[in-house]
Design an enzyme around this catalytic site. Structure first.
Site, PDB file in Angstrom:
ATOM      1  N   LYS A 262      37.447  44.763  33.132  1.00  0.00           N
ATOM      2  CA  LYS A 262      36.419  45.417  33.990  1.00  0.00           C
ATOM      3  C   LYS A 262      35.184  44.779  33.528  1.00  0.00           C
ATOM      4  O   LYS A 262      35.161  44.147  32.332  1.00  0.00           O
ATOM      5  CB  LYS A 262      36.105  46.895  33.976  1.00  0.00           C
ATOM      6  CG  LYS A 262      37.011  47.756  34.635  1.00  0.00           C
ATOM      7  CD  LYS A 262      36.757  49.293  34.593  1.00  0.00           C
ATOM      8  CE  LYS A 262      37.738  50.024  35.321  1.00  0.00           C
ATOM      9  NZ  LYS A 262      37.630  50.004  36.663  1.00  0.00           N
ATOM     10  N   ARG A 336      47.344  54.846  39.600  1.00  0.00           N
ATOM     11  CA  ARG A 336      48.299  54.827  40.400  1.00  0.00           C
ATOM     12  C   ARG A 336      49.728  54.861  39.713  1.00  0.00           C
ATOM     13  O   ARG A 336      50.656  55.230  40.042  1.00  0.00           O
ATOM     14  CB  ARG A 336      48.316  54.121  41.621  1.00  0.00           C
ATOM     15  CG  ARG A 336      48.040  52.671  41.357  1.00  0.00           C
ATOM     16  CD  ARG A 336      47.514  51.737  42.529  1.00  0.00           C
ATOM     17  NE  ARG A 336      46.003  51.912  42.714  1.00  0.00           N
ATOM     18  CZ  ARG A 336      45.370  51.547  43.557  1.00  0.00           C
ATOM     19  NH1 ARG A 336      46.170  50.812  44.449  1.00  0.00           N
ATOM     20  NH2 ARG A 336      44.072  51.776  43.769  1.00  0.00           N
TER      21      ARG A 336
HETATM   22  N1  BES Z   1      39.295  54.183  37.264  1.00  0.00           N
HETATM   23  C1  BES Z   1      39.108  53.322  38.229  1.00  0.00           C
HETATM   24  C2  BES Z   1      38.407  53.751  39.367  1.00  0.00           C
HETATM   25  C3  BES Z   1      36.989  53.939  39.291  1.00  0.00           C
HETATM   26  C4  BES Z   1      36.121  52.875  39.742  1.00  0.00           C
HETATM   27  C5  BES Z   1      36.487  55.185  39.041  1.00  0.00           C
HETATM   28  C6  BES Z   1      34.677  53.210  39.515  1.00  0.00           C
HETATM   29  C7  BES Z   1      35.158  55.271  39.215  1.00  0.00           C
HETATM   30  C8  BES Z   1      34.121  54.388  39.243  1.00  0.00           C
HETATM   31  C9  BES Z   1      40.487  52.739  38.724  1.00  0.00           C
HETATM   32  O1  BES Z   1      41.327  52.701  37.704  1.00  0.00           O
HETATM   33  C10 BES Z   1      40.207  51.255  39.093  1.00  0.00           C
HETATM   34  O2  BES Z   1      39.792  50.567  38.495  1.00  0.00           O
HETATM   35  N2  BES Z   1      40.497  51.031  40.383  1.00  0.00           N
HETATM   36  C11 BES Z   1      40.226  49.820  40.942  1.00  0.00           C
HETATM   37  C12 BES Z   1      41.362  49.703  41.743  1.00  0.00           C
HETATM   38  C13 BES Z   1      41.517  48.017  42.675  1.00  0.00           C
HETATM   39  C14 BES Z   1      41.833  47.219  41.288  1.00  0.00           C
HETATM   40  C15 BES Z   1      42.655  47.992  43.621  1.00  0.00           C
HETATM   41  C16 BES Z   1      38.977  49.790  41.688  1.00  0.00           C
HETATM   42  O3  BES Z   1      38.833  50.632  42.494  1.00  0.00           O
HETATM   43  O4  BES Z   1      38.371  48.664  41.482  1.00  0.00           O
HETATM   44 ZN    ZN Z   2      41.529  50.826  36.471  1.00  0.00          ZN
END
Ligand code: BES
Ligand code: ZN
Ligand code: ZN
Length: 484
Positions: A262, A336
Site C-alpha cells: 500500500k 477475501r
Molecule cells: N483493508 C483493505 C480495504 C480498505 C481500504 C479498508 C481502505 C479501509 C480503507 C483491503 O484489504 C484492500 O486493500 N482492498 C483493496 C482491494 C483491491 C486490491 C481489489 C482495495 O479496496 O483497494
Molecule cells: Zn488489503
C-alpha cells in the site's frame, strides 16, 4: 466505571453531578429536594443538546446539569444516545467522581428503547484511550447512576452491557498493531469466553489450518513472522435453540498490502483492518451477560499481511478449503482470502441457518457510502432486510449494494477457478469483493457487511466519531440477534 440503577420514585443518592433531561417547551421539573439558584433555570429552552450547568444550593447533588432533548416529536433513540454522552463528557470535564442521570418524562411504549439508548450513549461517551500516554491523568469518573421507571431501566441495563461491548471492540481496534497482533486477539477471545458460562472457544492454529486445507488463509500470513489463527467462539443458550447463526469477522491486525504494498500515507490506519473481528468479539462479550434465543458462532480469521521473502506473490495460485483455486493477482485483496476459508469452515463444520460476515473489505465502499453507513449484500433477502432493520433500530445504518451476474463473472479466473480482483476498470469494487465471497457460502443464507467506511473516521456524534474506531457492528449485530 461502576453503573447502577434506581427508580425515579426512590430518594436521590448523593452525587457530584445530577443531570436532568428536559423537553423543549415544558417547564424543567426538578426532583424533590434539589435546589438551584432561581436564575439558573431562566431562559433554558430545552433545545436538543442545549446544556446549563449550575452549582446546587441544597439537596443531594453538588452540581446540576440540565440537558435539552428538543421537541417531543423529534426525541428518538439517537437523541438520547447523544445526550447521554454529553452527560458523561461534562461529568469528566467537571472532574466529577459520580454522575446521576435523571429521566422522568412520560415516553410511553418507547421507554425501554430510550433507556437503552441513554445508557449506551453515557457509557460510549465515556470511552477513553489514554493509557498509552504517560502524562494523561486517569478519569475521575467512577460511578454512574441512572434513574428511570421500570421499563426505562430495563432498557438501560441492556444498553450498558452492549455499550461496554462496543467499547471493548473500540479498544481492540484503537490499540496499535504491534500490541494487538493475531495472538493478542486470541488472548482477548479466551478472556471473553471465560467470562460467561454459556461461552466457549476453540483456536485453530496454522497446523490445524493446513490439515483443513485452508491455503487461502495460510497464504496471507506467509509473509509475516506472526502466525495466523482462526478463532471460533460459541454461545449456547440455556434453552434449546431455535436457530444457529454464524458471525464471521475479518481480523487483519495489520494490512500493509503484502507484496502489492500500500502507499505509505495512511498505512498506519490499517491497524483497523481487524474491525470486523473486533465486532465479533464485542458481540460475544455482550452474550456473556445477555441471553438470546439463537445458538451463535463467531469466527475470526486473524493474520497480518506483510511483504517478505516467503510472502504470497501476485500471480500465485492458492486453494481454499472447498477446493476452489484462486489466482492471487493482488496481495492487497487479502481479506477475501482469509474470509474464504472461514466461510468454508462455517459451512462444513458449523452448518448455520444464517451466516453474516463483516469486513473492512474495500476502499470502494468508502467512496460509495462514506463513513456513516455499512454496505450490505448477500444471497438472501431476508437476512439483508433483517440487517437493514437492525441498522435503523440501533443507529448503525446499513445500505444495500448489488450482487449481480456481472460481478460474479468478473471474479472468474483464467488460470484457476477464481481470481481475487476484478479486471481493471470494472468498477463496483465492493460488489465484486462480495461476489468473490459468495463462492464459499453455497446455499446457506448469507449477508456480507462491508464496514471499511463505518469502522473508523465517522462524524462526531458525541458518543463516537473522529479519528478513532467506532466499534461498528456490535450494536447492529446484537440487535439482529435479539430479533432472530
Ligand atoms: N483493508 C483493505 C480495504 C480498505 C481500504 C479498508 C481502505 C479501509 C480503507 C483491503 O484489504 C484492500 O486493500 N482492498 C483493496 C482491494 C483491491 C486490491 C481489489 C482495495 O479496496 O483497494
Ligand atoms: Zn488489503
Ligand atoms: Zn485488508
Amino acid at each position: 466505571m461502576k453503573i447502577s440503577f434506581k427508580n425515579t420514585t426512590q430518594a436521590l443518592s448523593k452525587t457530584d453531578l445530577l443531570v436532568i433531561f428536559s423537553r423543549q417547551g415544558s417547564k424543567v421539573k426538578l426532583p424533590q429536594g434539589v435546589q438551584v439558584p432561581p436564575l439558573a433555570l431562566k431562559s433554558f429552552e430545552g433545545k436538543e443538546r442545549e446544556m446549563r450547568l449550575t452549582d446546587a444550593t441544597g439537596g443531594p447533588a453538588a452540581r446540576v446539569l440540565l440537558i435539552g432533548l428538543g421537541d417531543s416529536k423529534t426525541i428518538d433513540c439517537e437523541t438520547l444516545r447523544r445526550c447521554g454522552a454529553l452527560a458523561t463528557k461534562k461529568a469528566e470535564k467537571t472532574h466529577s467522581a459520580s454522575v446521576s442521570l435523571y429521566f422522568d418524562l412520560a415516553v410511553g411504549k418507547q421507554s425501554e428503547a430510550l433507556g437503552q439508548a441513554l445508557a449506551e450513549g453515557a457509557v460510549m461517551g465515556a470511552y477513553r484511550l489514554t493509557h498509552f500516554q504517560s502524562t494523561a491523568k486517569p478519569t475521575a469518573l467512577k460511578r454512574l447512576l441512572i434513574y428511570g421507571n421500570k421499563e426505562f431501566n430495563r432498557g438501560a441495563k441492556r444498553g450498558q452491557i452492549i455499550a461496554q461491548a462496543n467499547c471493548l471492540a473500540r479498544r481492540l481496534k484503537d490499540t496499535p498493531g504491534n500490541l494487538m497482533r493475531p495472538r493478542d486477539l486470541v488472548s482477548e477471545a479466551k478472556k471473553i469466553a471465560k467470562a460467561g458460562s454459556s461461552l466457549s472457544v476453540k483456536i485453530i492454529d496454522e497446523k490445524a489450518m493446513a490439515r483443513l486445507n485452508m491455503d487461502a488463509l495460510l497464504s496471507v500470513s506467509r509473509g509475516s513472522c506472526e502466525p495466523a489463527y482462526l478463532i471460533h467462539l460459541i454461545y449456547k443458550p440455556k434453552n434449546k435453540s431455535t436457530r444457529k447463526i454464524c458471525l464471521v469477522g475479518k481480523g487483519l491486525t495489520f494490512d500493509a498490502g503484502g507484496i502489492s504494498l500500500k502507499p505509505s500515507g495512511k498505512m498506519d490506519e490499517m491497524k483497523y483492518d481487524m474491525s470486523g473481528g473486533a465486532a465479533v468479539l464485542g458481540v460475544f462479550k455482550a452474550l456473556a451477560e445477555i441471553d438470546v434465543d439463537a445458538e451463535v458462532h463467531g469466527l475470526v480469521p486473524t493474520s497480518e499481511n506483510l511483504p517478505d521473502g516467503k510472502a504470497v506473490k501476485p500471480g500465485d495460485l492458492v486453494t481454499a478449503m472447498n477446493g476452489l483455486s484462486i489466482e492471487v493477482l493482488n496481495t492487497d485483496a487479502e481479506g477475501r482470502l482469509i474470509l474464504a476459508d472461514a466461510l468454508c469452515y462455517a459451512k462444513e463444520k458449523i452448518k448455520p441457518d444464517a451466516m453474516i460476515d463483516l469486513a473492512t473489505l474495500t476502499g470502494a465502499v468508502v467512496v460509495a457510502l462514506g463513513h456513516e453507513l455499512s454496505g450490505v449484500m448477500g444471497n438472501d433477502q431476508n437476512v439483508i432486510d433483517d440487517l437493514i432493520a437492525a441498522g435503523k433500530r440501533s443507529g448503525e445504518l446499513v445500505w444495500p449494494l448489488p450482487l449481480h451476474d456481472v460481478h460474479h463473472e468478473e471474479m472468474k479466473g483464467k488460470v484457476g477457478d477464481l481470481r481475487n480482483i476484478s479486471s481493471p476498470g470494472a468498477g463496483a469494487g465492493s460488489s465484486t469483493g462480495g461476489a468473490f465471497l459468495s463462492n464459499f457460502v453455497d446455499n446457506i443464507p448469507w449477508a456480507h457487511l462491508d464496514i471499511a467506511g463505518s469502522a473508523w473516521g465517522a462524524a462526531d456524534r458525541d458518543y463516537q466519531g473522529g479519528a478513532k474506531g467506532t466499534g461498528v457492528g456490535v450494536r447492529l449485530l446484537f440487535d439482529y440477534l435479539q430479533q432472530s
